[in-house]
Design a protein around this motif. Structure first.
Motif, mmCIF file in Angstrom:
data_model
loop_
_atom_site.group_PDB
_atom_site.id
_atom_site.type_symbol
_atom_site.label_atom_id
_atom_site.label_comp_id
_atom_site.label_asym_id
_atom_site.label_seq_id
_atom_site.Cartn_x
_atom_site.Cartn_y
_atom_site.Cartn_z
ATOM 1 N N ARG A 1 0.834 -1.218 0.000
ATOM 2 C CA ARG A 1 0.000 0.000 0.000
ATOM 3 C C ARG A 1 0.863 1.260 0.000
ATOM 4 O O ARG A 1 0.552 2.243 -0.668
ATOM 5 C CB ARG A 1 -0.948 -0.008 1.199
ATOM 6 C CG ARG A 1 -2.165 -0.879 0.985
ATOM 7 C CD ARG A 1 -3.225 -0.591 2.036
ATOM 8 N NE ARG A 1 -2.752 -0.853 3.378
ATOM 9 C CZ ARG A 1 -2.995 -1.959 4.074
ATOM 10 N NH1 ARG A 1 -3.719 -2.916 3.552
ATOM 11 N NH2 ARG A 1 -2.518 -2.111 5.301
ATOM 12 N N GLU A 2 1.958 1.244 0.747
ATOM 13 C CA GLU A 2 2.848 2.401 0.805
ATOM 14 C C GLU A 2 3.510 2.644 -0.553
ATOM 15 O O GLU A 2 3.616 3.785 -1.002
ATOM 16 C CB GLU A 2 3.918 2.198 1.890
ATOM 17 C CG GLU A 2 4.827 3.377 2.080
ATOM 18 C CD GLU A 2 4.118 4.643 2.571
ATOM 19 O OE1 GLU A 2 4.697 5.725 2.398
ATOM 20 O OE2 GLU A 2 2.999 4.564 3.097
ATOM 21 N N ILE A 3 3.927 1.587 -1.210
ATOM 22 C CA ILE A 3 4.526 1.722 -2.542
ATOM 23 C C ILE A 3 3.500 2.261 -3.528
ATOM 24 O O ILE A 3 3.799 3.140 -4.345
ATOM 25 C CB ILE A 3 5.121 0.378 -3.005
ATOM 26 C CG1 ILE A 3 6.365 0.052 -2.160
ATOM 27 C CG2 ILE A 3 5.462 0.402 -4.483
ATOM 28 C CD1 ILE A 3 6.895 -1.347 -2.339
ATOM 29 N N GLU A 4 2.277 1.762 -3.444
ATOM 30 C CA GLU A 4 1.211 2.261 -4.317
ATOM 31 C C GLU A 4 0.923 3.734 -4.036
ATOM 32 O O GLU A 4 0.689 4.520 -4.956
ATOM 33 C CB GLU A 4 -0.055 1.421 -4.141
ATOM 34 C CG GLU A 4 0.060 0.037 -4.732
ATOM 35 C CD GLU A 4 -1.117 -0.856 -4.410
ATOM 36 O OE1 GLU A 4 -2.002 -0.466 -3.612
ATOM 37 O OE2 GLU A 4 -1.149 -1.977 -4.951
ATOM 38 N N ARG A 5 0.955 4.121 -2.769
ATOM 39 C CA ARG A 5 0.711 5.515 -2.388
ATOM 40 C C ARG A 5 1.797 6.415 -2.970
ATOM 41 O O ARG A 5 1.507 7.484 -3.500
ATOM 42 C CB ARG A 5 0.676 5.642 -0.860
ATOM 43 C CG ARG A 5 0.331 7.037 -0.359
ATOM 44 C CD ARG A 5 0.412 7.125 1.162
ATOM 45 N NE ARG A 5 1.763 7.030 1.664
ATOM 46 C CZ ARG A 5 2.622 8.061 1.719
ATOM 47 N NH1 ARG A 5 2.251 9.235 1.293
ATOM 48 N NH2 ARG A 5 3.833 7.901 2.200
ATOM 49 N N LEU A 6 3.042 5.972 -2.900
ATOM 50 C CA LEU A 6 4.140 6.735 -3.494
ATOM 51 C C LEU A 6 3.911 6.935 -4.984
ATOM 52 O O LEU A 6 4.078 8.036 -5.513
ATOM 53 C CB LEU A 6 5.483 6.010 -3.285
ATOM 54 C CG LEU A 6 6.094 6.051 -1.909
ATOM 55 C CD1 LEU A 6 7.272 5.093 -1.825
ATOM 56 C CD2 LEU A 6 6.523 7.453 -1.565
ATOM 57 N N GLY A 7 3.538 5.867 -5.658
ATOM 58 C CA GLY A 7 3.274 5.949 -7.097
ATOM 59 C C GLY A 7 2.159 6.917 -7.424
ATOM 60 O O GLY A 7 2.242 7.689 -8.377
ATOM 61 N N GLN A 8 1.111 6.905 -6.620
ATOM 62 C CA GLN A 8 -0.013 7.816 -6.841
ATOM 63 C C GLN A 8 0.401 9.271 -6.625
ATOM 64 O O GLN A 8 -0.021 10.158 -7.365
ATOM 65 C CB GLN A 8 -1.181 7.448 -5.927
ATOM 66 C CG GLN A 8 -1.823 6.135 -6.291
ATOM 67 C CD GLN A 8 -2.789 5.641 -5.229
ATOM 68 O OE1 GLN A 8 -2.850 6.159 -4.118
ATOM 69 N NE2 GLN A 8 -3.541 4.605 -5.567
ATOM 70 N N MET A 9 1.227 9.503 -5.620
ATOM 71 C CA MET A 9 1.681 10.879 -5.366
ATOM 72 C C MET A 9 2.564 11.380 -6.497
ATOM 73 O O MET A 9 2.424 12.518 -6.947
ATOM 74 C CB MET A 9 2.422 10.956 -4.032
ATOM 75 C CG MET A 9 1.480 10.943 -2.850
ATOM 76 S SD MET A 9 2.300 11.312 -1.310
ATOM 77 C CE MET A 9 2.923 9.714 -0.870
ATOM 78 N N ILE A 10 3.465 10.543 -6.962
ATOM 79 C CA ILE A 10 4.342 10.948 -8.068
ATOM 80 C C ILE A 10 3.508 11.195 -9.319
ATOM 81 O O ILE A 10 3.727 12.172 -10.035
ATOM 82 C CB ILE A 10 5.432 9.891 -8.310
ATOM 83 C CG1 ILE A 10 6.357 9.783 -7.099
ATOM 84 C CG2 ILE A 10 6.256 10.251 -9.554
ATOM 85 C CD1 ILE A 10 7.252 8.568 -7.112
ATOM 86 N N ALA A 11 2.534 10.320 -9.567
ATOM 87 C CA ALA A 11 1.657 10.500 -10.730
ATOM 88 C C ALA A 11 0.879 11.808 -10.631
ATOM 89 O O ALA A 11 0.703 12.514 -11.633
ATOM 90 C CB ALA A 11 0.705 9.311 -10.854
#
Length: 131
Positions: A7-17
């Motif tokens: 979930r944390e990795i996905e959250r990082l990806g969403q923020m960068i996107a």
């Protein structure tokens, strides 16, 4: 525990996107607003990351992985973000510094993954204009 990490990795990806989308919108609008300060602020607010400090590191990609938990997809997105900032910048020394960060990330990906990317190749080719 693994679910939390995913979930944390996905959250990082969403923020960068989200930051990528904002920068893209700024560039498309032709507002003339400088992109770099916006990206620095967004990274500081969303990821508690100082872009200048990151780019001063010997191995920014390793810092992104070890300190911020980036996976390969997040590294790709982050390199794209840096590329957008590079293209939008009028400052030659800033462009070189950002380009070095992009090359570092792509070098890390080349050595640590089996994936190849045409988009990555195109970005690296365009970066030659900033040397």
């Amino acid at each position: 525990m693994q679910d939390i990490l995913i979930r944390e990795i996905e959250r990082l990806g969403q923020m960068i996107a989200a930051i990528l989308e904002r920068v893209g919108g700024m560039r498309r609008s032709g507002s003339g607003e400088p992109v770099l300060p916006v990206v620095k602020t967004e990274l500081a607010d969303r990821l508690d990351m100082d872009l200048d400090t990151l780019l001063e590191e010997d191995d920014p990609a390793d810092v992104l992985v070890s300190r911020y938990g980036f996976d390969t997809g997040n590294l790709e997105k982050f390199a794209e973000l840096l590329f957008d900032v590079t293209v939008a910048s009028d400052d030659t020394s800033e462009r070189r510094r950002l380009a070095a960060g992009i090359r570092n990330i792509y070098g890390y990906l080349e050595h640590n993954t089996n994936s190849a990317s045409l988009y990555r190749y195109e970005i690296l080719r365009e970066l030659q204009d900033y040397e």
